[in-house]
Design a protein around this motif. Sequence first.
Motif, PDB file in Angstrom:
ATOM      1  N   HIS A  78       7.383 -17.428  -5.517  1.00 53.80           N
ATOM      2  CA  HIS A  78       8.556 -18.317  -5.587  1.00 53.80           C
ATOM      3  C   HIS A  78       9.552 -18.026  -4.466  1.00 53.80           C
ATOM      4  CE1 HIS A  78       7.220 -19.563  -9.609  1.00 53.80           C
ATOM      5  NE2 HIS A  78       7.055 -18.280  -9.878  1.00 53.80           N
ATOM      6  N   HIS A  79       9.061 -17.608  -3.323  1.00 53.54           N
ATOM      7  CA  HIS A  79       9.953 -17.228  -2.224  1.00 53.54           C
ATOM      8  C   HIS A  79      10.835 -18.395  -1.780  1.00 53.54           C
ATOM      9  CE1 HIS A  79      11.449 -15.251   1.358  1.00 53.54           C
ATOM     10  NE2 HIS A  79      11.064 -16.310   2.071  1.00 53.54           N
ATOM     11  N   ALA A  80      10.261 -19.575  -1.632  1.00 56.18           N
ATOM     12  CA  ALA A  80      11.030 -20.734  -1.150  1.00 56.18           C
ATOM     13  C   ALA A  80      12.120 -21.114  -2.152  1.00 56.18           C
ATOM     14  CB  ALA A  80      10.088 -21.913  -0.910  1.00 56.18           C
ATOM     15  N   LEU A  81      11.776 -21.103  -3.439  1.00 56.02           N
ATOM     16  CA  LEU A  81      12.760 -21.459  -4.468  1.00 56.02           C
ATOM     17  C   LEU A  81      13.894 -20.443  -4.523  1.00 56.02           C
ATOM     18  CD1 LEU A  81      13.575 -23.276  -6.831  1.00 56.02           C
ATOM     19  CD2 LEU A  81      12.135 -21.856  -8.315  1.00 56.02           C
ATOM     20  N   GLU A  95       7.380  -7.998  -6.447  1.00 50.48           N
ATOM     21  CA  GLU A  95       6.751  -8.527  -5.242  1.00 50.48           C
ATOM     22  C   GLU A  95       5.886  -9.759  -5.526  1.00 50.48           C
ATOM     23  OE1 GLU A  95       7.384  -7.757  -2.225  1.00 50.48           O
ATOM     24  OE2 GLU A  95       8.757  -6.124  -2.754  1.00 50.48           O
ATOM     25  N   SER A  96       5.133  -9.737  -6.635  1.00 46.03           N
ATOM     26  CA  SER A  96       4.273 -10.879  -6.959  1.00 46.03           C
ATOM     27  C   SER A  96       5.100 -12.129  -7.252  1.00 46.03           C
ATOM     28  CB  SER A  96       3.382 -10.545  -8.161  1.00 46.03           C
ATOM     29  OG  SER A  96       4.177 -10.189  -9.285  1.00 46.03           O
ATOM     30  N   PHE A  97       6.206 -11.960  -7.964  1.00 44.43           N
ATOM     31  CA  PHE A  97       7.086 -13.095  -8.277  1.00 44.43           C
ATOM     32  C   PHE A  97       7.759 -13.608  -7.010  1.00 44.43           C
ATOM     33  CE2 PHE A  97      11.006 -15.116  -9.576  1.00 44.43           C
ATOM     34  CZ  PHE A  97      10.624 -15.869 -10.679  1.00 44.43           C
ATOM     35  N   SER A 109      25.315 -15.479 -13.504  1.00 43.28           N
ATOM     36  CA  SER A 109      24.268 -14.894 -14.337  1.00 43.28           C
ATOM     37  C   SER A 109      22.880 -15.216 -13.792  1.00 43.28           C
ATOM     38  CB  SER A 109      24.401 -15.403 -15.780  1.00 43.28           C
ATOM     39  OG  SER A 109      25.667 -15.100 -16.314  1.00 43.28           O
ATOM     40  N   LEU A 110      22.681 -16.445 -13.359  1.00 43.88           N
ATOM     41  CA  LEU A 110      21.392 -16.827 -12.771  1.00 43.88           C
ATOM     42  C   LEU A 110      21.132 -16.082 -11.469  1.00 43.88           C
ATOM     43  CD1 LEU A 110      21.357 -20.692 -13.415  1.00 43.88           C
ATOM     44  CD2 LEU A 110      20.020 -18.935 -14.589  1.00 43.88           C
ATOM     45  N   ASN A 111      22.199 -15.818 -10.702  1.00 46.23           N
ATOM     46  CA  ASN A 111      22.043 -15.059  -9.461  1.00 46.23           C
ATOM     47  C   ASN A 111      21.579 -13.644  -9.732  1.00 46.23           C
ATOM     48  OD1 ASN A 111      23.191 -15.865  -6.478  1.00 46.23           O
ATOM     49  ND2 ASN A 111      23.792 -17.313  -8.071  1.00 46.23           N
ATOM     50  N   VAL A 112      22.191 -13.006 -10.714  1.00 44.47           N
ATOM     51  CA  VAL A 112      21.796 -11.640 -11.057  1.00 44.47           C
ATOM     52  C   VAL A 112      20.339 -11.624 -11.527  1.00 44.47           C
ATOM     53  CG1 VAL A 112      22.248  -9.698 -12.593  1.00 44.47           C
ATOM     54  CG2 VAL A 112      24.157 -10.977 -11.619  1.00 44.47           C
ATOM     55  N   LEU A 113      19.958 -12.599 -12.349  1.00 41.88           N
ATOM     56  CA  LEU A 113      18.575 -12.685 -12.828  1.00 41.88           C
ATOM     57  C   LEU A 113      17.614 -12.913 -11.666  1.00 41.88           C
ATOM     58  CD1 LEU A 113      16.558 -12.834 -15.170  1.00 41.88           C
ATOM     59  CD2 LEU A 113      17.066 -15.282 -15.342  1.00 41.88           C
ATOM     60  N   ALA A 114      18.003 -13.772 -10.723  1.00 44.82           N
ATOM     61  CA  ALA A 114      17.142 -14.047  -9.573  1.00 44.82           C
ATOM     62  C   ALA A 114      16.959 -12.816  -8.691  1.00 44.82           C
ATOM     63  CB  ALA A 114      17.729 -15.200  -8.756  1.00 44.82           C
ATOM     64  N   ILE A 115      18.030 -12.052  -8.506  1.00 42.12           N
ATOM     65  CA  ILE A 115      17.936 -10.848  -7.677  1.00 42.12           C
ATOM     66  C   ILE A 115      17.029  -9.814  -8.339  1.00 42.12           C
ATOM     67  CG2 ILE A 115      19.272  -8.925  -6.734  1.00 42.12           C
ATOM     68  CD1 ILE A 115      21.645 -10.900  -6.513  1.00 42.12           C
ATOM     69  N   ILE A 116      17.119  -9.713  -9.662  1.00 42.28           N
ATOM     70  CA  ILE A 116      16.257  -8.770 -10.383  1.00 42.28           C
ATOM     71  C   ILE A 116      14.790  -9.197 -10.281  1.00 42.28           C
ATOM     72  CG2 ILE A 116      15.693  -7.862 -12.671  1.00 42.28           C
ATOM     73  CD1 ILE A 116      18.689  -8.049 -13.329  1.00 42.28           C
ATOM     74  N   LEU A 117      14.522 -10.479 -10.488  1.00 42.99           N
ATOM     75  CA  LEU A 117      13.146 -10.981 -10.416  1.00 42.99           C
ATOM     76  C   LEU A 117      12.591 -10.900  -8.992  1.00 42.99           C
ATOM     77  CD1 LEU A 117      13.390 -14.115 -12.747  1.00 42.99           C
ATOM     78  CD2 LEU A 117      12.350 -11.900 -13.264  1.00 42.99           C
ATOM     79  N   GLU A 118      13.479 -10.994  -8.010  1.00 45.56           N
ATOM     80  CA  GLU A 118      13.048 -10.931  -6.615  1.00 45.56           C
ATOM     81  C   GLU A 118      12.494  -9.561  -6.247  1.00 45.56           C
ATOM     82  OE1 GLU A 118      14.861 -12.097  -2.191  1.00 45.56           O
ATOM     83  OE2 GLU A 118      16.121 -12.125  -3.985  1.00 45.56           O
ATOM     84  N   SER A 119      12.883  -8.536  -7.015  1.00 40.68           N
ATOM     85  CA  SER A 119      12.356  -7.194  -6.749  1.00 40.68           C
ATOM     86  C   SER A 119      10.891  -7.059  -7.156  1.00 40.68           C
ATOM     87  CB  SER A 119      13.197  -6.149  -7.487  1.00 40.68           C
ATOM     88  OG  SER A 119      13.102  -6.329  -8.889  1.00 40.68           O
TER      89      SER A 119
END
Length: 329
Positions: free
Chosen positions: A52-55, A46-48, A34-44
């Motif tokens: 938080h690119h390194a994290l 650009e500002s986020f 679930s956290l992976n799916v959330l991270a992939i969505i937030l990664e789209s």
Amino acid sequence: MKQTLRNKTALILAVDGKHKYSHLVDLLLVILISLNVLAIILESIESFKAQHHALLSAFDTFSVLVFTIEYGLRAWSCVELSRYRRLTPSKARLRYMMTPLALVDLLSILPFYLMFLFSLDLRILRVIRLLRVFKLTRYSGAMNLVLSVFKEEAHAFIASFIVLVIVLILASSGIYLIEHKLQPEHFGSIPEAMWWAMTTLTTVGYGDVVPITPLGKIFGGLITIVGMGMVALPAGILASGFAEQIHRRRSIYQERLAHFLGDGIVSKSEKLSLELLRERLGLTHEEVEELTHDYLHKYQATLRVCPHCHKPLIQERKGDRKTDNEGEN
């Protein structure tokens, strides 16, 4: 020792709760997915992503490592599963790797390793990584129910799709004959007219392409009515399949319940078995209580148990008979 460790690994990773750590491992994997799916969505965003690119990169690496270990352990221990025990270890692992869930596990980690071998578009890899959400189907009774319905009703869905294709061709051909002279830019050929036919049959109706002749409008209205029926066809198949699956799963649970209540007593191991069956079938606690209540009321004379406290009535009945005999004497 190796065989014992492999057997324990298979029990822990199996989604049936037979091992004491099974539920804990399932819960941790569900949270990670679930956290992976959330991270992939937030990664789209650009500002986020820039902030938080390194994290995000570190979390993705950690997730891939966990999923890789999980995939390797599942492939290693699958030979202990009952459906693979008759096969040799190599054949068992190969057959397991070709199962849908194993392919989803592989596709969820494959993009990470492909980046080191090929120069690929990161946007495509990001979309492929979203396949990790399908890993949740292993732990979701509702998703398993949906997949079971699609699997069992596959022929009916294929038949409805073929009918839809036939109607699509007829609709696009008809509107082409009616409108192609006045609107060659929209209905210049049957393939071009298929866009209008598809949006009309699915009742979406974007309005970017519409007939302008009276005959074309009449034809379009008829196609819209036909489209309403075409939408209802797969919906009816899906609803019927759901009802059949739910009825079948309830029947399976009630049959197991009847087997365990044959002696009037449900042991701890039998209660655990019923709970595992409930989870596997995707039944709620309320549904199980209702099924148990209905079964006990229906068969209480045979089972000789009280429908309220579920205690055997054999002793009570013997006492009643004894009292009656004493009264007669």
